[in-house]
Enzyme design. Structure first.
Site: not given
Ligand code: IDP
Length: 139
Positions: A10, A50, A58, A86, A92, A103, A113, A116, A127
């Site tokens: 990212k 996304y 968010f 993963r 996350t 991460r 973070n 992805h 994807e």
């Molecule tokens: P993942 O990337 O671990 O699969 P997802 O829930 O699919 O997690 O969320 C996608 C991305 O959105 C996360 O990697 C992070 O960058 C962002 N994200 C997830 N939850 C939040 C939040 O509560 N606030 C801000 N950004 C978030």
């Protein structure tokens, strides 16, 4: 089972010159880099990627962040590649990710973070197809 999954380094991690370390961690974990490209997403392209999160509070911030600078996209192949990648990424939220995960090591916030990874075969297929054409993944 051999699988191909999709990863992104990212914008926060690309900006901090962490691509080499992250690609090395993928290979050290036994995953093979079968596709690789650097690009900068537009806001609209980030929103398409996304789209499953479009109702989330968010979403605006996430798509701004994902289009804020270049990313490096990776197709990864190996045994149970989806779960393997993963696991290497970690949870996350970097603050909650296991020690040793990418991460935990490189993430700056819940949003920024560092990496992805696809979470299921269906999302991996979507994807990979969103970012790579058939000629760009060489198994
Ligand atoms: P993942 O990337 O671990 O699969 P997802 O829930 O699919 O997690 O969320 C996608 C991305 O959105 C996360 O990697 C992070 O960058 C962002 N994200 C997830 N939850 C939040 C939040 O509560 N606030 C801000 N950004 C978030």
């Amino acid at each position: 089972m051999q699988q191909t999954t999709f990863a992104i380094i990212k914008p926060d991690a690309v900006a901090r010159n962490l691509c080499g370390e992250i690609l090395a961690a993928m290979e050290s974990a036994g995953l093979r880099i079968v596709g690789l490209k650097r690009l900068r997403l537009s806001k609209l392209q980030a929103a398409g990627f996304y789209a499953v999160h479009r109702e989330r509070p968010f979403f605006e911030s996430l798509t701004d962040y994902m289009s804020s600078g270049p990313v490096v996209c990776v197709a990864l192949r190996g045994e149970n590649a989806i779960a393997a990648w993963r696991g290497l990424m970690g949870a996350t939220d970097p603050a909650k990710a296991e020690p040793g995960t990418l991460r935990r090591k490189y993430g700056q916030s819940l949003e920024a973070n560092a990496v992805h990874g696809s979470d299921a075969p269906e999302t991996a297929a979507f994807e990979l197809g969103y970012f790579f054409n058939g000629l760009e993944i060489v198994e």
